[in-house]
Structures are given as C-alpha cells and as structure tokens.
Design an enzyme around this catalytic site. Sequence first.
Site, PDB file in Angstrom:
ATOM      1  N   HIS A  17      47.353 -30.186 -25.152  1.00  0.00           N
ATOM      2  CA  HIS A  17      47.228 -29.318 -26.324  1.00  0.00           C
ATOM      3  C   HIS A  17      48.000 -28.053 -25.967  1.00  0.00           C
ATOM      4  O   HIS A  17      48.730 -28.006 -24.997  1.00  0.00           O
ATOM      5  CB  HIS A  17      45.763 -28.916 -26.558  1.00  0.00           C
ATOM      6  CG  HIS A  17      44.795 -30.019 -26.687  1.00  0.00           C
ATOM      7  ND1 HIS A  17      44.545 -30.651 -27.876  1.00  0.00           N
ATOM      8  CD2 HIS A  17      43.936 -30.581 -25.804  1.00  0.00           C
ATOM      9  CE1 HIS A  17      43.584 -31.549 -27.713  1.00  0.00           C
ATOM     10  NE2 HIS A  17      43.205 -31.529 -26.466  1.00  0.00           N
ATOM     11  N   CYS A  72      45.717 -36.069 -26.822  1.00  0.00           N
ATOM     12  CA  CYS A  72      44.344 -36.199 -26.316  1.00  0.00           C
ATOM     13  C   CYS A  72      43.546 -37.263 -27.065  1.00  0.00           C
ATOM     14  O   CYS A  72      43.804 -38.448 -26.882  1.00  0.00           O
ATOM     15  CB  CYS A  72      43.672 -34.831 -26.314  1.00  0.00           C
ATOM     16  SG  CYS A  72      42.267 -34.776 -25.195  1.00  0.00           S
TER      17      CYS A  72
HETATM   18  N1  GLN Z   1      36.939 -36.897 -26.738  1.00  0.00           N
HETATM   19  C1  GLN Z   1      37.960 -37.090 -25.810  1.00  0.00           C
HETATM   20  C2  GLN Z   1      37.595 -36.774 -24.368  1.00  0.00           C
HETATM   21  O1  GLN Z   1      36.912 -35.799 -24.074  1.00  0.00           O
HETATM   22  C3  GLN Z   1      39.149 -36.294 -26.302  1.00  0.00           C
HETATM   23  C4  GLN Z   1      38.982 -34.798 -26.321  1.00  0.00           C
HETATM   24  C5  GLN Z   1      40.196 -34.059 -26.807  1.00  0.00           C
HETATM   25  O2  GLN Z   1      40.885 -34.522 -27.734  1.00  0.00           O
HETATM   26  N2  GLN Z   1      40.419 -32.868 -26.274  1.00  0.00           N
HETATM   27  O3  GLN Z   1      37.983 -37.509 -23.506  1.00  0.00           O
END
Ligand code: GLN
Length: 249
Positions: free
Chosen positions: A198, A94
Amino acid sequence: MKLTIHHLYADMMNLYGDRGNVISIRKRCEWRGIPVEVVDVGLGEGVKPTGCDIFLFGGGQDREQALLADDLSGSKGVDLRAIADDGGVILGVCGGYQLMGNSYETPDGEKLPGVGIFDLHTEPRNPDEERLIGNVLVRVRVPETGEEREIVGFENHGGRTRLGDTEPLGEVVAGFGNNGEDGTEGARRLHAYGTYLHGSLLPKNPWLTDQLILSALRRVDDDFDLEALDDAAERSAFASMASRMAGRR
Ligand code: GLN
C-alpha cells in the site's frame, strides 16, 4: 484514445490509501492530455473492458474479502482471469492480491477461493506469529526494459503468501513481503501485478504507474510512447524513504 480505470469494489477494498493508485494513474494521464474514465465495479456488476484498460483491486480486511469472495467466484473471476491471460493490465494490492491467487484462508479457517490469476495461495498466520507491518523496499526486475528498479510502500498483513509456479514481482530489500521468510514480494504474470505494498503504491513509485499506463495504451497502439513528466518531487520523496530504509537493508 481513452484509458478506462476499472476500480474493483472501490467502496470495500481501499486500505491505507489504495484509492491513491486511481488518482495517480488519472493525474499522470491528464498531465499528458490522455483522457481517463474511472468506472467503479461493485458487487453484482460485471467487468466490461474497452480495449484500453487498467483494473485495480485494492486491499481490504478479511471481513470485506469474505463478503466479495462469492461475487468473484462467478463469471467476474472468470472474466478477470481471461483478461490477465490475454495480457490485460491488472494491479492487486494486499487483500486484492491475495484474492488474485488460488485461495486465501482466514485465521478462522475459512478458505476463500481466489481468481487463479497467479499460482499462489495465502495461509493465515499462526497464533504465535505477528502481523507483517511496516515500510518495504523491493527490488524489481523490469522485463520490458531489462532494468532493475526499486519500489517503496507500506505493508500490513497477517496472511502469508506462498508462490507456486509464479514469478515474484521482486525481491525484498527491507521489510517482509509475501511471507517474511523467502525474500519474495508480490507476483507478476504478463501484465498482471500483485503486491503487498500500500502506501499508496503508485504515487510513491511513478515509474511503475507509467509502466501500467504504457502497457494499457500499447494494447491499442504498439508505438505509443509517454512524454516524460517532471518527477523531481516524487523522486526526492522516494530517495528520502529509500535512505530511511537503507539502515534496515
Ligand atoms: N486481510 C488480509 C491480511 O491481513 C489483507 C489485509 C490488507 O489488505 N492489508 O492478511
């Protein structure tokens, strides 16, 4: 032979249990008698490969990504790209995945430079667009074995990732993936993997954990093989999630 896990920004980039990826690699090595060392690589600290390494870069919010973008844009980013070019094993999830691309633009219009391991960029969602949240099922082709496998995980991101000259990690069976539009999920180049999953990803998908471990060990011993483990519990958890998702295929 010892495997070193380099946990990048461990205290900042650890959303939705990404630390479970560290635990999964460690346990699956320990169960086979393979020694493991975990090294946290924080702000201002360089990466120091030992020859048998896995680099893990977990997810984080825009705030954390902005805090570490400067640190990554120096020699650390150059070193990580060189490691990926050389076939080193890297997994980004992510927020970490987004920073393995060319750039990540936040909803405030701040363009954070990425490491450039993958030719991709990430755009913010438009104000009228939703975050992409939920369980994901992805079909992955495994170049090493020619097999098709599936992985499950959980995604929650606003950013929309657009691939350039980079292969996706897999194709979305259920869920959103890179952008919710083109059916791609993640990216893969040599042994560098990026994904929105995740979950934690690796405990839910033990074959992928083993693939990362094997790729790292084969860098020191071409003939290395992993002894099979009893994954009955993991397989049944996977089957239960995959069948829950089946209705959304
Ligand atoms: N900040 C990023 C987004 O929302 C990644 C979020 C995350 O790692 N879950 O796109």
